[in-house]
Design a protein around this motif. Sequence first.
Motif, PDB file in Angstrom:
ATOM      1  N   ASP A  10      -6.035   2.318   0.794  1.00 53.75           N
ATOM      2  CA  ASP A  10      -6.503   1.510   1.927  1.00 53.75           C
ATOM      3  C   ASP A  10      -6.302   0.012   1.700  1.00 53.75           C
ATOM      4  OD1 ASP A  10      -7.242   3.612   3.629  1.00 53.75           O
ATOM      5  OD2 ASP A  10      -9.189   3.805   2.647  1.00 53.75           O
ATOM      6  N   GLU A  11      -6.461  -0.446   0.475  1.00 53.32           N
ATOM      7  CA  GLU A  11      -6.220  -1.863   0.179  1.00 53.32           C
ATOM      8  C   GLU A  11      -4.735  -2.209   0.353  1.00 53.32           C
ATOM      9  OE1 GLU A  11      -9.613  -3.049  -3.086  1.00 53.32           O
ATOM     10  OE2 GLU A  11      -7.971  -1.733  -3.732  1.00 53.32           O
ATOM     11  N   TRP A  13      -2.657  -0.565   2.275  1.00 50.63           N
ATOM     12  CA  TRP A  13      -2.401  -0.465   3.708  1.00 50.63           C
ATOM     13  C   TRP A  13      -2.801  -1.765   4.416  1.00 50.63           C
ATOM     14  CZ3 TRP A  13       0.441   1.963   7.006  1.00 50.63           C
ATOM     15  CH2 TRP A  13       0.142   1.915   8.369  1.00 50.63           C
ATOM     16  N   ASP A  14      -3.950  -2.319   4.032  1.00 52.93           N
ATOM     17  CA  ASP A  14      -4.397  -3.591   4.615  1.00 52.93           C
ATOM     18  C   ASP A  14      -3.395  -4.713   4.340  1.00 52.93           C
ATOM     19  OD1 ASP A  14      -6.662  -2.381   5.617  1.00 52.93           O
ATOM     20  OD2 ASP A  14      -7.965  -3.091   3.985  1.00 52.93           O
ATOM     21  N   LYS A  15      -2.824  -4.745   3.141  1.00 47.53           N
ATOM     22  CA  LYS A  15      -1.826  -5.770   2.791  1.00 47.53           C
ATOM     23  C   LYS A  15      -0.569  -5.606   3.648  1.00 47.53           C
ATOM     24  CE  LYS A  15      -4.555  -7.063  -0.472  1.00 47.53           C
ATOM     25  NZ  LYS A  15      -5.650  -7.901  -0.085  1.00 47.53           N
ATOM     26  N   MET A  17      -0.425  -4.171   6.703  1.00 49.37           N
ATOM     27  CA  MET A  17      -0.757  -4.524   8.080  1.00 49.37           C
ATOM     28  C   MET A  17      -0.837  -6.042   8.264  1.00 49.37           C
ATOM     29  SD  MET A  17      -0.601  -1.707   9.525  1.00 49.37           S
ATOM     30  CE  MET A  17      -1.072  -2.165  11.166  1.00 49.37           C
ATOM     31  N   ALA A  18      -1.217  -6.768   7.211  1.00 50.78           N
ATOM     32  CA  ALA A  18      -1.308  -8.228   7.263  1.00 50.78           C
ATOM     33  C   ALA A  18       0.030  -8.909   6.922  1.00 50.78           C
ATOM     34  CB  ALA A  18      -2.387  -8.708   6.296  1.00 50.78           C
ATOM     35  N   ASP A  20       1.390  -9.321   4.031  1.00 42.40           N
ATOM     36  CA  ASP A  20       1.038 -10.226   2.936  1.00 42.40           C
ATOM     37  C   ASP A  20       2.176 -10.367   1.923  1.00 42.40           C
ATOM     38  OD1 ASP A  20      -0.192 -11.687   0.925  1.00 42.40           O
ATOM     39  OD2 ASP A  20      -2.091 -10.614   1.127  1.00 42.40           O
ATOM     40  N   LYS A  46       5.268  -1.192  12.290  1.00 46.35           N
ATOM     41  CA  LYS A  46       4.469  -0.508  11.283  1.00 46.35           C
ATOM     42  C   LYS A  46       4.416   0.993  11.561  1.00 46.35           C
ATOM     43  CE  LYS A  46       3.667  -4.395   9.411  1.00 46.35           C
ATOM     44  NZ  LYS A  46       4.652  -4.820   8.466  1.00 46.35           N
ATOM     45  N   LYS A  49      -0.171   5.493   9.548  1.00 45.63           N
ATOM     46  CA  LYS A  49      -0.766   5.510   8.205  1.00 45.63           C
ATOM     47  C   LYS A  49      -0.526   6.846   7.489  1.00 45.63           C
ATOM     48  CE  LYS A  49      -5.131   4.195   6.019  1.00 45.63           C
ATOM     49  NZ  LYS A  49      -6.505   3.749   6.291  1.00 45.63           N
TER      50      LYS A  49
END
Length: 93
Positions: A10-11, A13-15, A17-18, A20, A46, A49
């Motif tokens: 999940d971390e 995935w967050d990167k 989506m952002a 980063d 994207k 998931k």
Amino acid sequence: MEDILNLSFDEMWDKVMACDQKYDGLFFTAVKTTKIYCRPSCKSRKPKKINVDFYYDINKVEHAGFRACKRCQPEVDHSPRTELVRNVTAFLI
């Protein structure tokens, strides 16, 4: 590398989506449906998931049968900061 970065699915995935850029070269996003892998900062559409796997090693993702994204070119080391980020991450842990 997995032990050094130690991010959950999940971390990561967050990167992704952002978009980063700080994580470029530290892990790769592999899309099971297209068999393409990207950098975390890729600006392409994207994926869902459930269709994503993450790899820490470019050789492992390629050995798994994925090909590099033509947009973000993860096989080319564009970022001069990749080594710096690896060193800082290793130092902090």
